[in-house]
Design a protein around this motif. Structure first.
Motif, PDB file in Angstrom:
ATOM      1  N   TYR B  84      66.879  44.675  41.877  1.00  0.00           N
ATOM      2  CA  TYR B  84      67.474  43.328  41.813  1.00  0.00           C
ATOM      3  C   TYR B  84      67.526  42.739  40.410  1.00  0.00           C
ATOM      4  N   VAL B  86      66.275  40.070  39.203  1.00  0.00           N
ATOM      5  CA  VAL B  86      66.486  38.622  39.177  1.00  0.00           C
ATOM      6  C   VAL B  86      65.459  38.050  38.201  1.00  0.00           C
ATOM      7  N   PRO B  88      62.677  36.083  36.755  1.00  0.00           N
ATOM      8  CA  PRO B  88      61.663  35.299  37.471  1.00  0.00           C
ATOM      9  C   PRO B  88      61.460  33.893  36.906  1.00  0.00           C
ATOM     10  N   VAL B  92      67.488  30.212  41.080  1.00  0.00           N
ATOM     11  CA  VAL B  92      68.615  30.992  41.581  1.00  0.00           C
ATOM     12  C   VAL B  92      69.913  30.527  40.917  1.00  0.00           C
ATOM     13  N   ASN B  95      70.017  31.785  37.432  1.00  0.00           N
ATOM     14  CA  ASN B  95      70.224  33.225  37.459  1.00  0.00           C
ATOM     15  C   ASN B  95      71.693  33.562  37.619  1.00  0.00           C
ATOM     16  N   TYR B 130      62.944  29.759  42.943  1.00  0.00           N
ATOM     17  CA  TYR B 130      62.672  30.813  41.976  1.00  0.00           C
ATOM     18  C   TYR B 130      62.587  32.144  42.710  1.00  0.00           C
ATOM     19  N   SER B 131      62.760  33.220  41.944  1.00  0.00           N
ATOM     20  CA  SER B 131      62.804  34.554  42.535  1.00  0.00           C
ATOM     21  C   SER B 131      61.538  34.884  43.337  1.00  0.00           C
ATOM     22  N   LEU B 134      61.656  34.146  47.080  1.00  0.00           N
ATOM     23  CA  LEU B 134      62.728  34.738  47.872  1.00  0.00           C
ATOM     24  C   LEU B 134      62.274  36.048  48.502  1.00  0.00           C
ATOM     25  N   ARG B 139      66.907  38.141  47.327  1.00  0.00           N
ATOM     26  CA  ARG B 139      67.000  38.513  45.914  1.00  0.00           C
ATOM     27  C   ARG B 139      68.222  39.390  45.684  1.00  0.00           C
ATOM     28  N   VAL B 142      71.194  37.283  45.507  1.00  0.00           N
ATOM     29  CA  VAL B 142      71.287  36.606  44.215  1.00  0.00           C
ATOM     30  C   VAL B 142      71.838  37.573  43.164  1.00  0.00           C
TER      31      VAL B 142
END
Lengths: 279, 347
Positions: B84, B86, B88, B92, B95, B130-131, B134, B139, B142
């Protein structure tokens, strides 16, 4: 090491083993805490109580010793020197150590293993061995008795730790995060500043504080390489046999407390450096 | 227009040759899946297209522009990673908007585009999180949304679903296919999961040991594998192989049965048939049942024919006991032949 042994014993439910385990813990804690406690008592007592006998076990909260310490000629300059040298050490060891840690964690290059070993080996030579050539070199280059010169020596002492801590920090950040940033429009530099840096900033701070503490506590190089611009440790060492008892206690206390607080604040990252999970 | 052309791309890591002379053209808006076992070079090829890896030789063109010397950010691509990736430390929203902010788009444009793709990926209620807050599936959404928000010419996906559990994977598979078809981007999707490949791809490139063995539509790859590797890699259970010896005049003897085959002048051929293209019959291959597995919809029978392993997918109403002798007839138009020397298909 002691931790592993202790938990092995702890897992054993037999009574003698448990007793041994608890006594070992108590002994180890006392080993560290009792001297600090005496230091605290004597620092917070009036100069008269410090020199008298028997000593109390509860501090009087008298600031007499500390006031005397603050008023002692040269102390405040030495304190200032300590802060300056430690600050310079902190900046230089991060500026040099963090890029090295990044390179170690992200790139493969020939001699990487050897390089890691060499970094540790900088701590293999005892400072007294290097002191004379260093002093000569510093006098020749005019670096002797300067905060910068001393900070250079302290930086060499702190760098192995700075490299190892930042290495483990960078290794903890998946390379995919950086790669994702590159595909989203970042260069190597912007990916570093926008993604990696915010993530490792707490760790970098910890590593910087650790460098600060190393410099703050260092006494040998400070005593050899400075005369006029003594740091607090060197100053106290110099006046050890001439100064009154309560001054020694107060000085010791002023030295110990910042180091203790800092180390406590960054303990999580120091554990990470040795590859032990924070529990 | 974002046609991708890969010309003579090769990659070696020291002495190890990861990719050998890859040539592949991917049409505009095509969904191309690179399929292969781990270590076949499929991820390396994807990373070369993305610019995260440098090819040792060859050229990569996207939309008529040579891009292999450009850095990832200048290639007009977006990528979805297996884990992912993403960020941290960002919400989101930030991101998904990361790439747009890097392009210095005005705030309202960023908001508009982030909200559009968030709705598309059904994560509009997660924008402030926030990641760390999730689930894996969220994730992944996202990560896909972040790639889509870039409105790239090409979207590259490296095993994006392999960290999800089976049920979620099936759900995301269908959803991704729909979203990507709608976005009209060219997509390259790397996977080792043949079900994913079959169900999503317009075209599959089957890779093996740093080479593309076959690049064709899913059904073509399944029905007419161009090489033994493809035949044995695609399909679960895989294709059955039996040794065939010439019986003259385009006929071949397979386990004592004479069948029509290609007119090829070879000492041996490999006879191949899919397990589901086999029926019990009066006349056919003599098989001894070894293991019988009722799978609900079908009955999977593992037998021995002429000393080789042979699987048949039979009707679930059939009653077969281990040790029983069966007579199995392969469906004539589904039989394929391979040259054991070149491992290539023989018509």
């Amino acid at each position: 090491m002691t931790d592993a042994v202790a938990s092995d014993l702890g897992a054993d439910t037999r009574k003698p083993a448990r007793f041994l385990y608890i006594s070992a813990v108590v002994l180890l804690c006392a080993w560290v805490i009792v001297p600090i406690y005496f230091l605290l008592i004597n620092t917070l007592s009036s100069p008269e109580t410090v020199t008298s006998f028997p000593k109390p076990f509860i501090p009087e909260f008298d600031l007499g010793s500390l006031t005397f310490f603050a008023g002692f000629a040269g102390i405040l300059t030495a304190l200032k020197n300590s802060v300056v040298v430690a600050g310079l050490t902190m900046i230089m060891s991060i500026a040099i150590g963090a890029p090295a840690g990044y390179a170690l964690s992200r790139f493969d290059f020939p001699g990487k293993g050897l390089f890691r070993l060499l970094i540790l080996l900088t701590r293999a030579f005892p400072l007294p061995l290097l002191a004379l050539p260093l002093a000569v070199l510093f006098i020749r280059t005019g670096l002797d008795d300067t905060a910068f010169g001393l900070a250079l020596v302290h930086t060499t002492l702190a760098i192995p730790f700075a490299v190892l801590i930042t290495f483990s920090l960078f290794s903890g950040i998946p390379i995919e995060l950086e790669e994702a940033a590159w595909t989203l429009g970042c260069t190597r530099l912007t990916a570093f500043t926008k993604v990696v840096l915010p993530l490792i900033l707490p760790g970098i701070t910890a590593s910087a504080i650790f460098a600060f503490v190393i410099s703050w506590n260092e006494v040998f190089a400070a005593a050899v390489l400075t005369i006029e611009n003594r740091t607090l440790t060197a100053f106290l060492l110099q006046n050890l046999d001439t100064s009154p008892l309560h001054l020694k206690f107060a000085g010791g206390f002023i030295l110990v407390v910042p180091a203790l607080i800092f180390i406590f604040a960054v303990r999580k990252y120091l554990f990470a450096m040795w590859g032990i999970a924070n529990r | 227009m974002a046609e991708i052309q890969i010309k003579n791309v090769a990659k070696s890591f020291g002495a190890y040759q990861a990719l050998h002379d890859i040539n592949l053209t991917i049409a505009d808006q095509e969904f191309m899946v690179l399929l292969g076992a781990s270590g076949c070079g499929k991820s390396t090829l994807l990373r070369i297209i993305a610019g995260l890896e440098t090819a040792t030789a060859g050229e990569v063109w996207i939309g008529g522009r040579r891009i292999d010397h450009l850095s990832p950010k200048d290639r007009g691509i977006a990528m979805v990673f297996q884990n992912y990736a993403v960020f941290p430390h960002l919400t989101v929203f930030e991101n998904i908007g990361f790439g747009l902010r890097m392009q210095k788009l005005p705030n309202d444009e960023v908001t508009r585009r982030v909200e559009r793709v968030a709705t598309l990926m059904h994560i509009e209620q997660l924008l402030k999180r926030y990641s760390g807050e999730l689930s894996g599936g969220q994730r992944q959404r996202v990560a896909v949304a972040r790639a889509l928000a870039m409105e790239p010419d090409v979207i590259l996906m490296d095993e994006p679903l392999s960290n999800l559990d089976a049920l979620l994977r099936m759900e995301m598979r269908a959803e991704l296919k729909g979203v990507l078809a709608e976005s009209k981007t060219t997509a390259i999707y790397v996977t080792h999961d043949q079900v994913e490949a079959m169900s999503m791809a317009d075209r599959i490139s089957v890779m093996h040991q740093g080479r593309i063995v076959q690049a064709a539509s899913p059904i073509e790859v399944y029905r007419n594998p161009s090489a033994e590797f493809v035949a044995s890699f695609i399909g679960n259970p895989p294709m059955n192989f039996l040794k065939a010896t010439p019986a003259g005049d385009g006929k071949w003897s397979v386990a004592g049965q004479v069948m029509d085959g290609p007119r090829a002048d070879r000492p041996h051929l490999q006879f191949a048939i899919r397990p589901e293209d086999i029926q019990p019959a009066e006349q056919g291959l003599t098989a001894t049942a070894k293991v019988v597995e009722p799978l609900g919809a079908h009955l999977l029978v593992t037998c021995e024919v002429d000393g080789s392993l042979f699987r048949a997918v039979l009707d679930s109403d059939m009653v077969v006991r281990p040790g029983e002798t069966l007579t199995l007839a392969p469906q004539a138009d589904r039989v394929r032949w391979f040259d054991p020397e070149t491992t290539k298909a023989v018509a």
